[in-house]
Design a protein around this motif. Sequence first.
Motif: not given
Length: 159
Positions: A11, A15, A47, A134, A139-140, A144-145, A147-148
């Motif tokens: 992942r 990302y 995503l 989502s 889901r997150f 995710d946090k 990289h977003l």
Amino acid sequence: MFNVETYKGTRDDQYELVKKQLKALIEDEPNRIANLSNASSLLNQFLDRVNWVGFYLLEENELVLGPFQGLPACVRIPLGRGVCGTAASDKKTVLVEDVHAFPGHIACDAASRSEIVVPMIKDGQLIGVLDIDSPETNRFDEVDKKHLEEFTAILVNQI
């Protein structure tokens, strides 16, 4: 022209590729709306298990709907209200495992179950938020946090 590459590897690797793609999309484009539009499209394509990806931009002390991918959405969100308004007020990413358990959640799409909202901050000032929903709970996560937040920082530096 933009070339879509296949997302392979961990992942983190995936990302990294999507952040590289964002840089290629926006590096020579000064238009804010064009860049936000491409960024929402890129994330929506990248995503899985999401039903809404987009931006709310700060205008006169409230968040106003910006470029997005998904069903029609709430147009205006007061600061401090819902997940987006909370992330904007606190200037911190908010990751919600189950939106139905979040006090004051604003249900723009009844199918949404989890959400992540990343504030967009430029020169110390809030300019908007990245909002991703989502239809699945939980889901997150922290990957995710991280990289977003980095994705958003790249975008904010260009707009």
